[in-house]
Design an enzyme around this catalytic site. Sequence first.
Site, mmCIF file in Angstrom:
data_model
loop_
_atom_site.group_PDB
_atom_site.id
_atom_site.type_symbol
_atom_site.label_atom_id
_atom_site.label_comp_id
_atom_site.label_asym_id
_atom_site.label_seq_id
_atom_site.Cartn_x
_atom_site.Cartn_y
_atom_site.Cartn_z
ATOM 1 N N ASP A 332 0.857 -1.171 0.000
ATOM 2 C CA ASP A 332 0.000 0.000 0.000
ATOM 3 C C ASP A 332 0.902 1.233 0.000
ATOM 4 O OD1 ASP A 332 -2.455 1.320 0.085
ATOM 5 O OD2 ASP A 332 -2.399 1.493 2.260
ATOM 6 N N ARG A 531 -0.695 17.671 -4.862
ATOM 7 C CA ARG A 531 -2.067 18.164 -4.964
ATOM 8 C C ARG A 531 -1.998 19.684 -4.970
ATOM 9 N NH1 ARG A 531 -6.874 17.696 -0.431
ATOM 10 N NH2 ARG A 531 -8.592 18.325 -1.793
ATOM 11 N N ARG A 659 -6.066 3.550 -8.171
ATOM 12 C CA ARG A 659 -7.516 3.402 -7.987
ATOM 13 C C ARG A 659 -7.896 1.957 -7.660
ATOM 14 N NH1 ARG A 659 -8.980 8.273 -6.570
ATOM 15 N NH2 ARG A 659 -9.085 9.821 -8.248
ATOM 16 N N LYS A 665 -6.689 -6.067 -5.782
ATOM 17 C CA LYS A 665 -5.538 -6.559 -5.031
ATOM 18 C C LYS A 665 -5.520 -8.085 -4.985
ATOM 19 C CE LYS A 665 -5.331 -2.337 -2.284
ATOM 20 N NZ LYS A 665 -5.313 -1.711 -0.968
#
Length: 994
Positions: A332, A531, A659, A665
Amino acid sequence: MDSSNTVNIFHTISVEEAISNLETNITTGLTSQEVELRKVKYGLNQLVGEDGVSPWKVLLRQFLNVMVFILIGAGILSYAIKDFAEGTVVFVIVALNAAIGFYQEFKAEKTVDSLRKMTSPNCKVLRDGKQQTIQTLDLVPGDVISMESGDVVGADCRLFNTHNLETDEALLTGEALPIQKNGNIVCQAEDSVGDRLNLAYSSTIVTKGRSQGIVYAIGMNTEIGKIAEKLLSAEGNKKTQLNRSLDKMALILLGIALLLAIVVFAANKFKINGEVLLYAVSLAIAVIPEGLMAVVTLTMALGVRQMSKQQALVRQLNSIEILGSVTDICSDKTGTLTQSKMVLVRAWTPKEGIYHISGLGFEPVGEILCEAPSNESSGTVNHIKPKEERVTKSNISKSFDLLAKVSALCNMSEIKHDQDTGEWYGVGDPTEISMQVFATKLGYGKPSLTNSKNKHKVLCEFQFDSSVKRMTVIVETGTGEKLAFMKGATERVVDACTHILESGITTEISSTDLYNYVEPRIESMAEDGLRVISLAYRTVSDSELEGPVDSWKRESFENNLNYIGLVGIYDPPRPESRTSVEKCFQAGIMVRMLTGDHPITATAIAKQVGIIPDIKLDEKNLGASGISVAPSVMIAKDFDAMTPEQIDSLPELPAVIARCTPDTKVKLIEALHRRKAIAAMTGDGVNDSPSLKFADVGIAMGMTGSDVAKQASAIILTDDNFSTIVRAVAEGRRMFTNIRKFTIELIGSNVAELVCLTIGLAFRDVNGKTVFPLSPVAILTNNMLTGTPPAMALGTEKALPDNMHNPPRDVNEGLFNREVILDICVNGFVIGGLSITSYWLVLNVFGDGNLGQNCNLGYHPSCELVFRARGTNFANLTLLILMFAYSCRDTRRQTLSKEKIKTIFENRGLFASFISAWVITLLALYVPGLNKNVFKQSGITWEWGLVFASFAIFFVFDALYKYIKKLTFAPLYTPTEKQLELQEIATKMAQEYE
């Protein structure tokens, strides 16, 4: 209406269609009668667990094991021959292994229990035209529920009447930031869970705003229910290759033990008396390495303790073995490779250049450097000193001064300092916290600006609204000037601007021209994973502020603004992540990143930590074409759309999937398994738990991980750090290597005993009876001295220098590969042969060959020669096996090399075992009564020459044997072409880092 068959369509239809499909009424809700009917049809809104398991059945299963049966038999035989110490040890080993297995049986039920606990106990629902508060358990499809900030969503629902709604869906998607919801839109069928903005999911948290929703899925049909179902359907712990190898070995040794017992009886013409039976039983017990299971368990326990010191808690012992074979780590991003802290690291103002802001975390310390544009003052760098160096306003341009003030005041967050712990922490939205930290670094934090000295005052706040994607505040400065400060998404801020602030000068500009002007800078920051937030301001006249604050409308202030600039915020990689990825590549391990983030952000972070090459990636090149343009990066919906055959035809599986959904997964894990890969999966959210369960090794985050993820995992990282995984893999490799070492020593010593004791059956006295080369007590003593103590010491050996420079071990080869079997047999036969040869030399070469009468029963003057031969044999066999243990420290490198001699005292346990064996050997030889009456042997003198000669011969043999192995055997682990490529990448990464 059958909601269970249509749960995947509600994001693709309008609210009106949802009302029709679910046969409900959003004005009055369901009637009480309809609710009861639907409860019968759909059941309760709860997650279903597995059937209860009887503790007694679980306990019984722990003893249904081949090795356990044999150990119990060995324990009973030990008691039968009155060897109570060994018998007790055997039964303690059996009890210890049963306890560990019993504990592990309940982990699946605990996983589902932790999922159940995550559901909200109560929710607000509209029924019979009235708002009611009911237990979440009683929700049914078609119920109309209300939710507001702080609520936990009770079931999956189609949203309507949304007002500035945001939900935290990290447990399903892994995204760090809240998701803005909009019930008025209709999403595409292929949109992933994280992109279905018109839905809210069970167990997610409302972080902002309010909304109503129509329940369309409850219990096991919800997204979290699908995860629970996958966890329940996942296969339980299978036996590893180590377990299977030990079972197979146990059966083989049992057969050998029975065969040898028959040989002993046959050698004595099946005239079975007490002494023959005792020798047969002793020989059979000597065959079984009763200490092996104990040493394996204790070695793993010590490894678990060592890993806990390195911030890795092991929940399943067998995962340690598998760690050494891991070929792929699927990680992750948020909180694992990154710090899970939004940080403002870059800013830009027109005509003035790019500002680089250092300092990570919440502590407002760092330096800000302004890189001037090349077309104005190339090479010039203006230093803006941090707060602790007493910045004055003369150091800062007007544009950057305003940028900092807008960041601080158009902001609802706070940063605080814990006086007890010395830690800084943030309160509020992660993005706003990062902006507050940035402003505070300049001394422009909100508390500084609003204090009695600076006297800035926020008169009105128009909070961030997802429909306009911006926030505005009205501020009165210390001089009485009124200003409107705005921040938000660039396209929405630009829409409200008519001017641009360039080097302190305001210039008129259209919205279109302004966006075209700033777009290249936005794209540049986005490619770096940032961002982007834009900021603007304007002066507000007193006439605009007439009337009470409650009557002010945001539309009146959100126009004619001056564009100031933009800031870039991101979740920074951990400093050690790149080095850890490099170490994985060097070890032949592929690192893959699976994240719920946007593909541009995911790609940027993957480049920064070295997972993929530093390639330029445009968002329009992703998607279906991404397979050919950028095979390292894919979006989940494209990967999910591929069939297993299409996935298997890819030259390489993607290194980054953005996404991600839980299904994505699991699908990647399955694809890796089809390629015979051994996969470790890291994660922290509920969304990660299916893949944690299906992976060969599931690794959960201890600090940010959910209970579900922890229960589904085999290992928990207490520091949530990717680098800890690398240390855990290194520890797993070290432990399996050590298990092989002491297995070779344990079984090799047993083979040596068998060779010696079996050949010894050929020696007969004048009555034709077998004269045993060792007494039963000497056999058992030798077995205890040369078995468990040195094996335990070998289990603590440090890792070899090339531990993390070899590719992963083939998990299918098990414990006993060709080399291990050869090492056991060759060394066992050599040691046993040297020992029985010394026995023969004392009897028949240096002695007269007189074997006396009944020398197995006790001492008689005619037995002196036999007793001295036994003493020589006992010393030779016992001490040679201890020498062999030193050789097993490294089965390839020379035992007497300079490097090994320097570390001879490094393994204190092994050295202590060696000294203890010498002491007990001398006591057994020279203590009167003990030697002749118990061990049935005599002290030796000149025979020590034979013992030392055997030592010399063994060391010469050991050196030649390892030299021949070096010439004829392939490397321990042969890297594949892909692993060689990974090692080459690691070398380049190290060179770039230097």
